[in-house]
Design an enzyme around this catalytic site. Sequence first.
Site, PDB file in Angstrom:
ATOM      1  N   GLY A  54       0.814  -1.218   0.000  1.00 45.05           N
ATOM      2  CA  GLY A  54       0.000   0.000   0.000  1.00 45.05           C
ATOM      3  C   GLY A  54       0.840   1.258   0.000  1.00 45.05           C
ATOM      4  O   GLY A  54       0.553   2.217   0.706  1.00 45.05           O
ATOM      5  N   ALA A  55       1.896   1.260  -0.809  1.00 44.56           N
ATOM      6  CA  ALA A  55       2.875   2.353  -0.725  1.00 44.56           C
ATOM      7  C   ALA A  55       2.674   3.455  -1.749  1.00 44.56           C
ATOM      8  O   ALA A  55       3.551   4.280  -1.945  1.00 44.56           O
ATOM      9  CB  ALA A  55       4.284   1.776  -0.863  1.00 44.56           C
ATOM     10  N   ASN A  56       1.508   3.483  -2.414  1.00 44.31           N
ATOM     11  CA  ASN A  56       1.327   4.540  -3.418  1.00 44.31           C
ATOM     12  C   ASN A  56       0.828   5.850  -2.812  1.00 44.31           C
ATOM     13  O   ASN A  56       0.805   6.876  -3.462  1.00 44.31           O
ATOM     14  CB  ASN A  56       0.391   4.088  -4.546  1.00 44.31           C
ATOM     15  N   GLY A  77      -0.014   8.128   1.303  1.00 44.65           N
ATOM     16  CA  GLY A  77      -0.001   8.156   2.761  1.00 44.65           C
ATOM     17  C   GLY A  77       1.315   7.728   3.386  1.00 44.65           C
ATOM     18  O   GLY A  77       2.402   8.013   2.883  1.00 44.65           O
ATOM     19  N   ILE A  78       1.199   6.995   4.482  1.00 45.08           N
ATOM     20  CA  ILE A  78       2.352   6.608   5.283  1.00 45.08           C
ATOM     21  C   ILE A  78       3.286   5.685   4.507  1.00 45.08           C
ATOM     22  O   ILE A  78       4.509   5.817   4.576  1.00 45.08           O
ATOM     23  CB  ILE A  78       1.866   5.972   6.596  1.00 45.08           C
ATOM     24  N   GLY A  79       2.725   4.747   3.745  1.00 45.54           N
ATOM     25  CA  GLY A  79       3.544   3.825   2.960  1.00 45.54           C
ATOM     26  C   GLY A  79       4.396   4.559   1.942  1.00 45.54           C
ATOM     27  O   GLY A  79       5.582   4.243   1.747  1.00 45.54           O
ATOM     28  N   SER A 106      -2.661   0.176  15.122  1.00 43.63           N
ATOM     29  CA  SER A 106      -3.322   1.471  15.306  1.00 43.63           C
ATOM     30  C   SER A 106      -3.698   1.637  16.769  1.00 43.63           C
ATOM     31  O   SER A 106      -3.901   0.642  17.474  1.00 43.63           O
ATOM     32  CB  SER A 106      -4.594   1.509  14.443  1.00 43.63           C
ATOM     33  N   TYR A 116     -12.806  -2.689  12.265  1.00 45.13           N
ATOM     34  CA  TYR A 116     -11.502  -2.053  12.017  1.00 45.13           C
ATOM     35  C   TYR A 116     -10.596  -2.278  13.230  1.00 45.13           C
ATOM     36  O   TYR A 116      -9.440  -2.694  13.095  1.00 45.13           O
ATOM     37  CB  TYR A 116     -11.665  -0.548  11.754  1.00 45.13           C
TER      38      TYR A 116
END
Length: 298
Positions: free
Chosen positions: A15-17, A19-21, A144, A169
């Site tokens: 999920g690095a495209n 935000g944090i990634g 989280s 979640y």
Amino acid sequence: MGKQDVKGKKVIITGANSGIGFEAAKALTAQGADVVLAVRNEEKGKEAVQNIKKEHEGAKVSVMALDLADLASVKTFADAYKERFDQLDILINNAGVMVPPYQKTKDGFELQFGGNHLGHFALTGHLLPLLKATPSARVVTLSSIAHRKAAIDFSNLDGSKGYKAMKFYRQSKLANLLFAKEFDNRLKQAGINAMSLACHPGISATNLFKVGGERMQPIVKSLLYRFFQTPEMGALPTIYAATKETLKGGEYIGPDGRGNHKGYPAIEVPAKGVYDEKTMRKLWDVSEELTGVVFDFS
């Protein structure tokens, strides 16, 4: 003791495209790591690669397709990675979905438990041979502060007996934390020279906070940045967990500010009673059963 040198190290970030990634990918490529962005949307992944290369000329960064809500895609990704590389120094289990309406993964799991936990569990299991073959490998799994009010409801993991988005979640983020700790325990028991850690970004103003699927209004965005961390700050616990030399494995890293919402990374003690051994073992067994991925620690 500072950060380990990541020059030439092989890194996967899910999920690095954005935000944090994305921020973690930027920081690690800037330090000379060879980073694979493992993303569902390859177009967005390619855009992220271009943006990183604009900032860091000669950055070693590429994109590979991975859908954590599809176990076949997880296996395909792991096989393709193993064909391409013979080492894996750092695996960052970062991708996540937050409070979607009730839906299921390709394999019939509730989306948050299936994507956030089971997908990463299966991915780590498939990549374990490479982690074992790479001295001092690390796996960093994002949890989280939402784990604090969570419990794992083994009788309703698929949400068929009722679904509340936030409750599920929280459950998925608790599962991430328990997985990270139990995995580290098992690595140590097996005498494998690798470690597993958990971290969380505090409360970060990232794309997880999309309202109704639309990007936020500028006014909402400015409020978020006032009260929450920027994605750059939110990525610091991830980078710390991935590179800090003094860590031994099993730690949980988060921001050091009030309520761990903001601040600089530090070792954090999770909520009391979180690491219940019986729950951790049960979650592990259920995860192997549901995904069909059995970890080989031999």
